[in-house]
Design a protein around this motif. Structure first.
Motif, mmCIF file in Angstrom:
data_model
loop_
_atom_site.group_PDB
_atom_site.id
_atom_site.type_symbol
_atom_site.label_atom_id
_atom_site.label_comp_id
_atom_site.label_asym_id
_atom_site.label_seq_id
_atom_site.Cartn_x
_atom_site.Cartn_y
_atom_site.Cartn_z
ATOM 1 N N UNK A 1 0.729 -1.296 -0.106
ATOM 2 C CA UNK A 1 -0.163 0.081 0.004
ATOM 3 C C UNK A 1 0.981 1.348 0.026
ATOM 4 N N UNK A 2 0.499 2.375 -0.733
ATOM 5 C CA UNK A 2 0.834 3.576 -0.775
ATOM 6 C C UNK A 2 0.392 4.387 0.392
ATOM 7 N N UNK A 3 0.164 5.731 0.061
ATOM 8 C CA UNK A 3 -0.446 6.593 1.126
ATOM 9 C C UNK A 3 -1.912 6.265 1.230
ATOM 10 N N UNK A 4 -2.707 5.798 0.187
ATOM 11 C CA UNK A 4 -4.198 5.958 0.010
ATOM 12 C C UNK A 4 -4.738 4.293 -0.411
ATOM 13 N N UNK A 5 -3.626 3.673 -0.849
ATOM 14 C CA UNK A 5 -4.148 2.340 -1.250
ATOM 15 C C UNK A 5 -2.912 1.613 -1.967
ATOM 16 N N UNK A 6 -3.398 0.894 -2.916
ATOM 17 C CA UNK A 6 -2.652 -0.085 -3.737
ATOM 18 C C UNK A 6 -1.955 0.776 -4.842
ATOM 19 N N UNK A 7 -0.786 0.317 -5.630
ATOM 20 C CA UNK A 7 -0.302 1.280 -6.618
ATOM 21 C C UNK A 7 0.081 0.038 -7.595
ATOM 22 N N UNK A 8 -1.065 -0.570 -8.232
ATOM 23 C CA UNK A 8 -0.591 -1.577 -9.395
ATOM 24 C C UNK A 8 0.018 -1.133 -10.532
ATOM 25 N N UNK A 9 0.995 -1.831 -11.111
ATOM 26 C CA UNK A 9 1.640 -1.662 -12.244
ATOM 27 C C UNK A 9 1.731 -2.618 -13.224
ATOM 28 N N UNK B 1 9.283 -0.926 -20.310
ATOM 29 C CA UNK B 1 8.704 0.174 -19.729
ATOM 30 C C UNK B 1 7.844 -0.340 -18.453
ATOM 31 N N UNK B 2 7.272 0.864 -17.704
ATOM 32 C CA UNK B 2 6.518 0.440 -16.717
ATOM 33 C C UNK B 2 5.200 1.365 -16.881
ATOM 34 N N UNK B 3 4.085 0.738 -16.710
ATOM 35 C CA UNK B 3 2.780 1.339 -16.968
ATOM 36 C C UNK B 3 1.934 1.444 -15.438
ATOM 37 N N UNK B 4 1.702 2.655 -15.228
ATOM 38 C CA UNK B 4 0.869 2.727 -13.965
ATOM 39 C C UNK B 4 -0.419 2.377 -14.252
ATOM 40 N N UNK B 5 -1.076 1.532 -13.539
ATOM 41 C CA UNK B 5 -2.571 1.459 -13.422
ATOM 42 C C UNK B 5 -3.476 2.030 -12.535
ATOM 43 N N UNK B 6 -4.634 2.161 -12.552
ATOM 44 C CA UNK B 6 -5.486 2.812 -11.787
ATOM 45 C C UNK B 6 -5.242 2.850 -10.312
ATOM 46 N N UNK B 7 -5.259 3.928 -9.687
ATOM 47 C CA UNK B 7 -4.849 3.754 -8.122
ATOM 48 C C UNK B 7 -5.803 4.701 -7.166
ATOM 49 N N UNK B 8 -5.577 4.653 -6.178
ATOM 50 C CA UNK B 8 -6.712 5.532 -5.097
ATOM 51 C C UNK B 8 -5.546 6.521 -4.514
ATOM 52 N N UNK C 1 6.263 9.913 -0.183
ATOM 53 C CA UNK C 1 7.090 8.669 -0.012
ATOM 54 C C UNK C 1 6.583 7.363 0.015
ATOM 55 N N UNK C 2 5.301 7.340 0.868
ATOM 56 C CA UNK C 2 4.700 6.075 0.812
ATOM 57 C C UNK C 2 4.268 5.391 -0.568
ATOM 58 N N UNK C 3 4.097 6.322 -1.631
ATOM 59 C CA UNK C 3 3.428 5.998 -2.923
ATOM 60 C C UNK C 3 4.615 5.539 -3.656
ATOM 61 N N UNK C 4 5.777 6.280 -3.461
ATOM 62 C CA UNK C 4 7.028 5.804 -4.126
ATOM 63 C C UNK C 4 7.471 4.572 -3.716
#
Length: 119
Positions: free
Chosen positions: A34-42, A53-60, A97-100
């Motif tokens: 988890x980042x600051x608000x939730x998961x950070x799928x990629x 490459x890295x693709x950022x998926x939908x996140x909260x 920081x948390x999201x990173x």
């Protein structure tokens, strides 16, 4: 038997092939990251043993901070061999920081998954 089939289905969804690249989706791999608000799928694309490459998926995550994370981290691993990319020391984005940390962990999990499941 059912759990074996279910695990097989999840594995198929986690790593697919697109246009000659292996694509690792961290939605399930990083569901506890988890980042600051939730998961950070990629989605992490790997071609010829290198991160394409890295693709950022939908996140909260909070959009204004997550945009900074994406802008700073999205290309960090591009062109690196998987083994090298796994050992890179990547700095977090100040103020996010948390999201990173969550993104960095998801990349690491994707690379680990690729190494242990590639054929």
């Amino acid at each position: 038997m059912f759990s074996v089939l279910l695990m097989s289905f999840i594995a198929d969804e986690t790593m697919t092939k697109e246009n000659g690249s292996f694509v690792i989706n961290t939605t399930e791999l990083g569901k506890d990251v988890e980042g600051y608000q939730g998961t950070t799928p990629l989605k992490v694309y790997i071609k010829s043993g290198k991160v394409e490459k890295i693709e950022f998926l939908k996140s909260t995550e909070t959009p204004k901070y997550y945009v900074k994370v994406k802008k700073t981290l999205q290309d960090k691993w591009n062109g690196k061999k998987v083994k090298e990319a796994k050992t890179m020391q990547v700095d977090v984005v100040t103020g996010a920081t948390f999201s990173s940390e969550a993104v960095i962990e998801n990349v690491r999990r994707a690379l680990d998954y690729y190494q242990s499941h590639k054929k």
